[in-house]
Design a protein around this motif. Structure first.
Motif, short mmCIF file in Angstrom:
data_model
loop_
_atom_site.label_atom_id
_atom_site.label_comp_id
_atom_site.label_asym_id
_atom_site.label_seq_id
_atom_site.Cartn_x
_atom_site.Cartn_y
_atom_site.Cartn_z
N MET A 18 41.83 45.48 32.76
CA MET A 18 41.32 44.65 33.85
C MET A 18 40.97 45.54 35.04
O MET A 18 41.77 46.36 35.46
N ILE A 19 39.78 45.36 35.56
CA ILE A 19 39.30 46.18 36.68
C ILE A 19 39.74 45.57 38.01
O ILE A 19 39.62 44.36 38.23
N LEU A 20 40.25 46.40 38.90
CA LEU A 20 40.60 45.97 40.25
C LEU A 20 39.48 46.40 41.20
O LEU A 20 39.13 47.58 41.28
N TYR A 21 38.92 45.41 41.89
CA TYR A 21 37.81 45.65 42.82
C TYR A 21 38.33 45.56 44.26
O TYR A 21 38.57 44.46 44.76
N PRO A 22 38.49 46.68 44.96
CA PRO A 22 38.83 46.59 46.38
C PRO A 22 37.66 45.95 47.15
O PRO A 22 36.50 46.29 46.91
N ALA A 23 38.00 45.03 48.05
CA ALA A 23 36.97 44.28 48.77
C ALA A 23 36.77 44.81 50.18
O ALA A 23 37.73 45.09 50.90
#
Length: 239
Positions: free
Chosen positions: A1-6
């Protein structure tokens, strides 16, 4: 699962809102490109960018900081907010953006989404922002009578790269994501679903990953506040 910093952009700054309310703004960094570099230094594989002013204006407003981020960072970035015609889509992709996120037009002009997805394979995502299961548009300011799953199903054959599902009532509130609704959506469609809104702890990330069907998660405030250590989270999600 990819974590996308916003990185949410308002008036040229990196900010976070509570429940999408432009009047409840916390400024986290006056230099969004520096913030992006910090996320990249921690090891992120993607960046998630939102032009908040653009979402309300219906056209790009924070183009300068977005372009600065694209020039400063080697990782792919996706952007939503104020992208509502093919000219704007083409312009952003030409400038190096990896993926555009279409939200309001997904409701108001679904044909544009289909055209863009066909023209730019793998580079068009749909942002489904929901309040109590119904899609909201124009920076979450307008309610619709369109149900999230119905709209998602309508794009199953369009070739879109991903759906970013945001529970507005969880966004920026540090109360945890709506895992049940996100998982239900991910199981209902064949399109990869990315969770957004309320992702505020390592436990949230673990729970999202444990569903086995959610392809990514977006987090903002928790990274700025230190509730989630980005480097640690990225390493954990690899396992």
């Amino acid at each position: 699962m990819i974590l996308y910093p916003a990185i949410d952009l308002k008036d040229g700054q990196a900010v976070r809102l509570v429940h999408g309310n432009m009047d409840q703004t916390t400024v986290f960094n006056d230099d969004p490109a520096a913030q992006a570099r910090a996320f990249v230094a921690a090891g992120c594989e993607w960046l998630h960018l939102v032009d908040l002013n653009g979402a309300f204006a219906g056209a790009p407003v924070n183009a300068a900081p977005v372009e600065a981020i694209l020039k400063a960072c080697p990782v792919p970035a996706q952007l939503g907010g104020g992208i509502r015609d093919m000219k704007t889509i083409e312009s952003w992709l030409d400038k190096g953006l990896a993926r555009v996120i279409l939200g309001t037009v997904a409701v108001e002009d679904p044909a544009l989404v289909r055209e863009a997805a066909k023209e730019f394979p793998g580079q068009v995502a749909v942002g489904l922002d929901a309040r109590n299961g119904f899609v909201a548009t124009k920076g979450w300011a307008e309610e619709t009578d369109v149900q999230v799953e119905d709209l998602a199903h309508s794009f199953e054959d369009a070739g879109i790269a991903a759906i970013i599902y945001t529970d507005i009532l969880r966004d920026g509130a540090m109360k945890g994501p709506n895992i049940a609704a996100t998982e239900a959506l991910a199981r209902a469609v064949d399109i990869p679903v990315i969770a957004s809104g309320g992702v505020s702890s390592m436990e949230d990330l673990a729970a999202l990953k444990a569903t086995g069907v959610i392809s990514g998660a977006i987090s903002g405030r928790a990274l700025y506040d230190g509730a989630i250590d980005l480097a640690t989270a990225l390493e954990t999600l690899k396992g």
